[in-house]
Design an enzyme around this catalytic site. Structure first.
Site, PDB file in Angstrom:
ATOM      1  N   CYS A 247       0.767 -11.499  12.545  1.00 54.68           N
ATOM      2  CA  CYS A 247       1.237 -10.664  13.657  1.00 54.68           C
ATOM      3  C   CYS A 247       0.142  -9.767  14.234  1.00 54.68           C
ATOM      4  O   CYS A 247       0.000  -9.671  15.453  1.00 54.68           O
ATOM      5  CB  CYS A 247       2.433  -9.839  13.225  1.00 54.68           C
ATOM      6  SG  CYS A 247       2.258  -9.114  11.603  1.00 54.68           S
TER       7      CYS A 247
ATOM      8  N   GLN B 115       0.975  -0.596  10.644  1.00 52.13           N
ATOM      9  CA  GLN B 115       1.939  -1.693  10.667  1.00 52.13           C
ATOM     10  C   GLN B 115       3.346  -1.271  10.239  1.00 52.13           C
ATOM     11  O   GLN B 115       3.529  -0.556   9.251  1.00 52.13           O
ATOM     12  CB  GLN B 115       1.423  -2.843   9.788  1.00 52.13           C
ATOM     13  CG  GLN B 115       0.133  -3.432  10.348  1.00 52.13           C
ATOM     14  CD  GLN B 115      -0.440  -4.590   9.565  1.00 52.13           C
ATOM     15  OE1 GLN B 115      -1.635  -4.598   9.317  1.00 52.13           O
ATOM     16  NE2 GLN B 115       0.364  -5.561   9.185  1.00 52.13           N
TER      17      GLN B 115
ATOM     18  N   GLU C  46      -4.445  -9.295   4.301  1.00 49.04           N
ATOM     19  CA  GLU C  46      -4.130  -8.959   5.691  1.00 49.04           C
ATOM     20  C   GLU C  46      -5.421  -8.692   6.480  1.00 49.04           C
ATOM     21  O   GLU C  46      -5.547  -9.099   7.637  1.00 49.04           O
ATOM     22  CB  GLU C  46      -3.213  -7.722   5.706  1.00 49.04           C
ATOM     23  CG  GLU C  46      -2.611  -7.398   7.047  1.00 49.04           C
ATOM     24  CD  GLU C  46      -1.434  -8.294   7.448  1.00 49.04           C
ATOM     25  OE1 GLU C  46      -1.131  -9.246   6.719  1.00 49.04           O
ATOM     26  OE2 GLU C  46      -0.856  -8.041   8.507  1.00 49.04           O
TER      27      GLU C  46
ATOM     28  N   ARG D  42       0.279   0.293   6.212  1.00 46.04           N
ATOM     29  CA  ARG D  42       1.719   0.275   6.496  1.00 46.04           C
ATOM     30  C   ARG D  42       2.158   1.702   6.804  1.00 46.04           C
ATOM     31  O   ARG D  42       1.816   2.632   6.060  1.00 46.04           O
ATOM     32  CB  ARG D  42       2.478  -0.242   5.270  1.00 46.04           C
ATOM     33  CG  ARG D  42       3.965  -0.402   5.493  1.00 46.04           C
ATOM     34  CD  ARG D  42       4.341  -1.675   6.203  1.00 46.04           C
ATOM     35  NE  ARG D  42       3.966  -2.862   5.457  1.00 46.04           N
ATOM     36  CZ  ARG D  42       3.749  -4.050   6.035  1.00 46.04           C
ATOM     37  NH1 ARG D  42       3.867  -4.196   7.348  1.00 46.04           N
ATOM     38  NH2 ARG D  42       3.401  -5.082   5.302  1.00 46.04           N
TER      39      ARG D  42
ATOM     40  N   HIS E 265       3.888  -3.050  15.611  1.00 45.54           N
ATOM     41  CA  HIS E 265       2.602  -2.754  14.981  1.00 45.54           C
ATOM     42  C   HIS E 265       1.679  -2.087  16.009  1.00 45.54           C
ATOM     43  O   HIS E 265       1.635  -2.500  17.170  1.00 45.54           O
ATOM     44  CB  HIS E 265       1.930  -4.042  14.516  1.00 45.54           C
ATOM     45  CG  HIS E 265       2.521  -4.637  13.265  1.00 45.54           C
ATOM     46  ND1 HIS E 265       3.557  -4.090  12.581  1.00 45.54           N
ATOM     47  CD2 HIS E 265       2.158  -5.757  12.574  1.00 45.54           C
ATOM     48  CE1 HIS E 265       3.837  -4.838  11.517  1.00 45.54           C
ATOM     49  NE2 HIS E 265       3.011  -5.853  11.496  1.00 45.54           N
TER      50      HIS E 265
HETATM   51  N1  HSE Z   1       1.618  -9.600   7.307  1.00 46.59           N
HETATM   52  C1  HSE Z   1       2.254  -8.863   8.349  1.00 46.59           C
HETATM   53  C2  HSE Z   1       2.709  -7.513   7.842  1.00 46.59           C
HETATM   54  C3  HSE Z   1       3.416  -9.616   8.893  1.00 46.59           C
HETATM   55  O1  HSE Z   1       2.802  -7.357   6.628  1.00 46.59           O
HETATM   56  O2  HSE Z   1       2.950  -6.627   8.637  1.00 46.59           O
HETATM   57  C4  HSE Z   1       3.131 -10.361  10.145  1.00 46.59           C
HETATM   58  O3  HSE Z   1       2.372 -11.514  10.002  1.00 46.59           O
END
Ligand code: HSE
Length: 369
Positions: free
Chosen positions: A137, A164, A241, A267, A274
Site C-alpha cells: 500500500c 501508517q 515494510e 504505525r 496512510h
Molecule cells: N503492509 C501494509 C501495512 C499493508 O502494514 O500497513 C498494505 O500493504
C-alpha cells in the site's frame, strides 16, 4: 463469451472494499463471477449480485478453481502460497490476480498499478504472463503521488517516513485500536476540577500500561502512542515494510538502474489512510513550480495542495482522504540541505489505491483485453 471469474477473500477488509467498488462501477455486469469461501461452502451468497452461481464454492476445490479463466484473491498470502502452485502444477493457465505479497517477488509476476505501469502490464500480458499482484500500500500510494517525477526519470534517491493506519495490519487491529481509544476515554475524568491536565495525563499513562489494556494484536498501545516497526526484520536493520519500498517500486517501474529508496515505517493511531513524508533528491535543480506541474500532470487522482496552513490542515490528512481515491500531496518545499532536495507529504486511502483499486482495474483490463 463472458469470462468465469473466481473471487476469493471477498469478506475480508480488502475484499469487501473491492466488492463494493466493483458493484459501484458495475463490473459484475461483464463477468460471470463465482464466490468462494474457506469456511461456508454451500451457503447462499449473502448479497444480491447479477450472477449465475448463487452458492458459495469451496476455495480449496481444485476442480472448480481450475475451470476458471481468472481468479482474484484477497484471501492472504497463506492461501495463495497453498493454492497458487497447486493450480499451476496441474497446468492451470488462467490469470491469477492477488492482493497479498506472496507472489510479488516471483520472477513471472507483475506488480500492477496501471496509472503508473500500464504499458509494462500490457507488454507482459502480450508475453503470456498470467500472474498479476497488487503492490504494497505505501508503495502504490507513493507512486500515485510521485509518479510524474519517476516517469521523467528525475529522482536520484528517495527517503520516506510513513505514518501508517491500523487498517494496513487488518480488521482485528482496527477494532483493537478503537478498543484502546475507548479504554483511554473511560479513564478520563474532566468533571473533577481539582485534577490538572498533568494529573489526567499521569493517570492515563499509568492505565495504558495496565495488564487489562487491550493489546492482543498490537502487543503494545497504539492509541496515545505509535509503533515504529511494521512487519518482520530483514537485513541491514530494515523491516520488511521498509525493504518493499525499493524492491517493489523498481519492479513496478521496471527500472534498468535501481533507484535507491529507503525509509522508516511507523504505525500510528489512524484508521484507514496512510500518510508519508518524503525527502527527495532530484537529478537536477528544478523550480518548485516545475516540480508541482510534473507531479500534478501525472494522473487524475493526484492533487497538489498549496503549502499553507489552511489548505494543508483541511486537505492533507487521513480524515480528508478516507474513502476517497484522491491522492493529495503538499508540504512541497526546497530543503536547506541541498538545492536538488525537496520535501513533500502525501496521504492516500490504504484500502482503495493502496489495495483494492489496482486489482479491480487489472481485472477490468483483462476482461477487455
Ligand atoms: N503492509 C501494509 C501495512 C499493508 O502494514 O500497513 C498494505 O500493504
Amino acid at each position: 463469451m463472458m469470462k468465469d471469474v473466481g473471487f476469493i477473500g471477498w469478506r475480508g477488509i480488502v475484499g469487501s472494499v473491492l466488492l463494493k467498488r466493483m458493484v459501484k462501477k458495475k463490473d459484475f455486469n461483464s463477468i460471470n463471477v463465482i464466490f468462494f469461501t474457506t469456511s461456508q461452502c454451500g451457503k447462499i451468497i449473502p448479497f444480491s449480485i447479477k450472477n449465475k452461481c448463487k452458492i458459495l464454492q469451496d476455495a480449496y476445490n481444485i476442480e472448480i478453481l481450475s475451470s476458471l479463466d481468472i481468479i482474484i484473491s484477497c484471501q492472504g498470502s497463506e492461501y495463495t502460497e497453498k493454492m497458487y502452485s497447486k493450480l499451476r502444477s496441474i497446468g492451470w493457465n488462467g490469470y491469477w490476480i492477488d492482493a497479498s505479497s506472496y507472489l510479488r517477488s516471483f520472477k513471472k509476476s507483475v506488480i500492477v498499478l496501471d496509472p503508473i505501469n500500464l504499458n509494462f502490464i500490457k507488454k507482459k500480458i502480450d508475453m503470456g504472463i498470467k500472474t498479476f499482484v497488487g503492490g504494497n500500500c505505501t508503495v502504490s500510494l507513493m507512486l500515485m503521488a510521485l509518479g510524474g517525477l519517476f516517469k521523467n526519470n528525475l529522482i536520484e534517491w528517495l527517503f520516506v517516513s510513513t505514518y501508517q493506519a491500523a487498517s494496513g495490519a487488518g480488521s482485528s487491529f482496527m477494532k483493537e485500536l478503537l478498543l484502546q481509544m475507548k479504554f483511554i476515554s473511560k479513564k478520563l475524568n474532566f468533571k473533577n476540577h481539582s485534577l490538572s491536565i498533568l494529573d489526567i495525563e499521569k493517570n492515563i499513562s499509568k492505565n495504558i500500561k495496565n495488564s487489562d489494556f487491550p493489546k492482543k494484536y498490537f502487543s503494545v498501545p497504539l492509541a496515545g502512542s505509535l509503533i515504529p516497526w511494521i512487519d518482520k526484520k530483514v537485513c541491514n536493520g530494515q523491516t520488511k515494510e521498509e525493504w518493499k519500498g525499493q524492491f517493489e517500486t523498481n519492479k513496478i517501474l521496471n527500472t534498468k538502474k535501481i533507484i535507491p529508496i529507503d525509509g522508516v515505517c511507523v504505525r500510528i493511531g489512524t484508521l484507514r489512510s496512510h500518510s508519508q513524508s518524503f525527502t527527495i533528491k532530484l537529478k537536477q535543480n528544478l523550480s518548485l513550480n516545475n516540480i508541482k506541474n510534473i507531479i500534478q500532470s501525472n494522473n487524475k487522482w493526484v492533487k497538489v495542495i498549496s503549502n499553507n496552513m489552511d489548505d494543508t490542515i483541511n486537505n492533507l490528512t487521513p480524515v480528508a482522504v478516507n474513502g476517497k481515491l484522491d491522492i493529495p500531496i503538499g508540504r512541497i518545499k526546497k530543503l536547506n540541505i541541498d538545492k536538488n532536495c525537496f520535501s513533500a507529504f502525501s496521504v492516500g486511502d490504504q484500502l482503495l489505491w493502496g489495495a483494492a483499486e489496482p486489482l479491480r482495474r487489472m481485472l477490468k483490463l483483462l476482461i477487455n483485453y
